[in-house]
Design an enzyme around this catalytic site. Structure first.
Site, PDB file in Angstrom:
ATOM      1  N   SER A  37       3.739   3.733 -13.727  1.00  0.00           N
ATOM      2  CA  SER A  37       2.519   4.550 -13.745  1.00  0.00           C
ATOM      3  C   SER A  37       2.860   6.028 -13.910  1.00  0.00           C
ATOM      4  CB  SER A  37       1.751   4.385 -12.432  1.00  0.00           C
ATOM      5  OG  SER A  37       1.415   3.053 -12.215  1.00  0.00           O
ATOM      6  N   ALA A  82       8.441   2.698  -0.903  1.00  0.00           N
ATOM      7  CA  ALA A  82       7.591   3.888  -0.766  1.00  0.00           C
ATOM      8  C   ALA A  82       8.104   4.905  -1.777  1.00  0.00           C
ATOM      9  CB  ALA A  82       7.661   4.434   0.644  1.00  0.00           C
ATOM     10  N   GLY A 107       6.456   6.251  -3.970  1.00  0.00           N
ATOM     11  CA  GLY A 107       5.480   7.350  -3.985  1.00  0.00           C
ATOM     12  C   GLY A 107       5.119   7.801  -5.385  1.00  0.00           C
ATOM     13  N   ASN A 133      -3.863   2.053 -12.652  1.00  0.00           N
ATOM     14  CA  ASN A 133      -3.326   1.829 -11.309  1.00  0.00           C
ATOM     15  C   ASN A 133      -4.245   2.484 -10.293  1.00  0.00           C
ATOM     16  OD1 ASN A 133      -1.941   1.512  -8.978  1.00  0.00           O
ATOM     17  ND2 ASN A 133      -0.091   2.601  -9.601  1.00  0.00           N
ATOM     18  N   CYS A 172      -2.132   1.906  -5.516  1.00  0.00           N
ATOM     19  CA  CYS A 172      -0.844   2.112  -4.826  1.00  0.00           C
ATOM     20  C   CYS A 172      -1.086   2.358  -3.334  1.00  0.00           C
ATOM     21  CB  CYS A 172      -0.098   3.296  -5.427  1.00  0.00           C
ATOM     22  SG  CYS A 172       1.484   3.557  -4.604  1.00  0.00           S
ATOM     23  N   GLY A 184       7.319  -9.157  -3.356  1.00  0.00           N
ATOM     24  CA  GLY A 184       8.339 -10.199  -3.291  1.00  0.00           C
ATOM     25  C   GLY A 184       7.832 -11.514  -2.742  1.00  0.00           C
ATOM     26  N   GLY A 202       8.208  -8.860 -11.351  1.00  0.00           N
ATOM     27  CA  GLY A 202       8.782  -7.725 -10.627  1.00  0.00           C
ATOM     28  C   GLY A 202       9.943  -8.174  -9.766  1.00  0.00           C
TER      29      GLY A 202
HETATM   30  C1  LIG Z   1       9.945  -0.002  -6.539  1.00  0.00           C
HETATM   31  C2  LIG Z   1       8.555  -0.359  -6.975  1.00  0.00           C
HETATM   32  C3  LIG Z   1       7.818   0.523  -7.739  1.00  0.00           C
HETATM   33  C4  LIG Z   1       6.527   0.198  -8.159  1.00  0.00           C
HETATM   34  N1  LIG Z   1       5.830   1.086  -8.940  1.00  0.00           N
HETATM   35  C5  LIG Z   1       4.593   0.758  -9.395  1.00  0.00           C
HETATM   36  C6  LIG Z   1       3.891   1.633 -10.267  1.00  0.00           C
HETATM   37  O1  LIG Z   1       4.368   2.705 -10.670  1.00  0.00           O
HETATM   38  N2  LIG Z   1       2.653   1.261 -10.678  1.00  0.00           N
HETATM   39  C7  LIG Z   1       2.065   0.068 -10.298  1.00  0.00           C
HETATM   40  O2  LIG Z   1       0.947  -0.232 -10.720  1.00  0.00           O
HETATM   41  N3  LIG Z   1       2.732  -0.789  -9.481  1.00  0.00           N
HETATM   42  C8  LIG Z   1       3.966  -0.480  -9.032  1.00  0.00           C
HETATM   43  N4  LIG Z   1       4.648  -1.362  -8.218  1.00  0.00           N
HETATM   44  C9  LIG Z   1       4.002  -2.646  -7.841  1.00  0.00           C
HETATM   45  C10 LIG Z   1       4.453  -3.796  -8.771  1.00  0.00           C
HETATM   46  O3  LIG Z   1       4.105  -3.557 -10.112  1.00  0.00           O
HETATM   47  C11 LIG Z   1       3.818  -5.128  -8.311  1.00  0.00           C
HETATM   48  O4  LIG Z   1       2.417  -5.058  -8.471  1.00  0.00           O
HETATM   49  C12 LIG Z   1       4.111  -5.499  -6.859  1.00  0.00           C
HETATM   50  O5  LIG Z   1       5.405  -5.091  -6.481  1.00  0.00           O
HETATM   51  C13 LIG Z   1       3.960  -7.003  -6.623  1.00  0.00           C
HETATM   52  O6  LIG Z   1       4.874  -7.723  -7.420  1.00  0.00           O
HETATM   53  P1  LIG Z   1       6.263  -8.311  -6.817  1.00  0.00           P
HETATM   54  O7  LIG Z   1       5.887  -9.167  -5.619  1.00  0.00           O
HETATM   55  O8  LIG Z   1       6.880  -9.101  -7.918  1.00  0.00           O
HETATM   56  O9  LIG Z   1       7.073  -7.130  -6.384  1.00  0.00           O
HETATM   57  C14 LIG Z   1       5.944  -1.054  -7.785  1.00  0.00           C
HETATM   58  C15 LIG Z   1       6.698  -1.948  -7.009  1.00  0.00           C
HETATM   59  C16 LIG Z   1       7.982  -1.634  -6.600  1.00  0.00           C
HETATM   60  C17 LIG Z   1       8.764  -2.603  -5.758  1.00  0.00           C
END
Ligand SMILES: Cc1cc2nc3c(=O)[nH]c(=O)nc-3n(C[C@H](O)[C@H](O)[C@H](O)COP(=O)(O)O)c2cc1C
Length: 306
Positions: free
Chosen positions: A45, A69, A71, A126, A129, A218, A266
């Site tokens: 994002s 986090a 951020g 997004n 967050c 996760g 992810g």
């Molecule tokens: C390190 C990290 C950074 C992330 N940054 C974003 C982001 O910039 N924009 C967004 O929409 N989601 C972000 N997410 C959320 C992921 O896209 C995803 O929706 C969420 O982690 C659930 O998927 P997962 O269980 O496979 O991790 C981030 C997640 C992680 C772990």
């Protein structure tokens, strides 16, 4: 056997799509995912201006998943333009989703206007967050009316397909998805991280993340993601990018049966690195062969028959 997915008029060679934030916005690293078998990518994002994000430590894995986090750190949308061009040149046939963020609706609209000029196929909004509340207040996706207002404002500035990324941290995600659909969304991405959550270092006697709290992703959130996708599918007609806790091919099949058309990958990358995409696609292929499916779209929403 057809594993390709037509999503909002865009062709994905297979359903796996890198989830936003896992691999930044760098064109070369996103292209590397395509070389490793993913169908498409979502960039991290972007806001209007560069953001430092939260201080370290920002990301931790633990036996149930991953807490972060970060951020929403990163360069501003204008500085990132080159990365989108690099990706497009390297991967002309694999769709790219650009993700926009903003401190308020006005910034979201302005960032979308710029993203609209970039070579992206879909724009993800997004709204969800969970680890920037201190700075930005409750995420837009936690309020149905705000979700509708923001979606409508963004709809007015782009003709590209828009996918609203929702938060699981609400009591009725189906209702919020419905508001997004009625305000002009072409798709829903669900879910963003759960929480926020916290882990404590018992020897330091304090929270491990410098921000104290972070969004949880996760393996452990898979049942929440599946339930959210199921509720959304029941409430809207637009397609879903199902994200959250997909580690293995069987997780992917489950969440497609709940209603996901594409799969946001992810935490599987954290678990299996670049092998994740082929592992997941191969498992889907084998399952389809063994169970007599010829088209992947026949899996979508199957669990609603019961
Ligand atoms: C390190 C990290 C950074 C992330 N940054 C974003 C982001 O910039 N924009 C967004 O929409 N989601 C972000 N997410 C959320 C992921 O896209 C995803 O929706 C969420 O982690 C659930 O998927 P997962 O269980 O496979 O991790 C981030 C997640 C992680 C772990």
């Amino acid at each position: 056997m057809n594993l390709s997915v037509n999503f909002c008029g865009i062709d994905f060679p297979n359903p796996t799509v890198v989830a936003s934030g896992y691999l930044g916005v760098t064109g070369a690293s996103l292209a590397n995912c395509v070389n490793s078998g993913c169908g498409g990518v979502t960039a991290k994002s972007l806001f209007m201006e560069e953001r430092p994000g939260h201080p370290n430590p920002t990301v931790l894995t633990y036996p149930g998943g991953i807490i972060n986090a970060v951020g929403l750190c990163g360069e501003g949308i204008k500085e990132a333009k080159h990365e989108f061009e690099v990706y497009r040149k390297k991967c002309p046939n694999n769709p790219m989703i650009g993700s926009v963020a903003g401190k308020n609706i006005k910034e979201l609209v302005e960032v979308t206007e710029i993203m609209n000029t970039y070579p992206v196929d879909i724009i993800e909004l997004n709204f969800s967050c969970p680890n920037v509340d201190d700075e930005m207040g409750t995420p837009i996706a936690c309020d149905p009316l705000m979700t509708a207002e923001a979606t409508k404002a963004i709809r007015a500035v782009t003709k590209k397909p828009i996918s609203v990324k929702l938060s699981p941290n609400v009591s009725n995600i189906g209702l919020i998805a419905k508001h997004a659909e009625e305000a002009g969304a072409d798709a829903i991405t669900a879910i963003n991280t759960v929480g926020p959550g916290m882990l404590i270092d018992i020897f330091m006697r304090k929270p491990i993340l410098a921000n104290k709290v972070g969004g949880v992703g996760g393996m452990g959130i898979k049942p929440i993601a599946i339930r959210c996708v199921y509720d959304i599918y029941k409430n809207v007609k637009i397609p879903i990018i199902a994200t959250g806790g997909i580690i293995k091919g069987t997780d992917a099949i489950e969440i497609m049966m709940a209603g996901g058309s594409l799969l946001g990958i992810g935490s599987a990358i954290a678990a299996y690195d670049m092998k994740a995409f082929e592992m997941i696609t191969e498992k889907i292929r084998t399952f389809m062969e063994e169970e007599g499916f010829s088209d992947i779209s026949d899996l979508v929403g199957l669990a609603h028959q019961a």
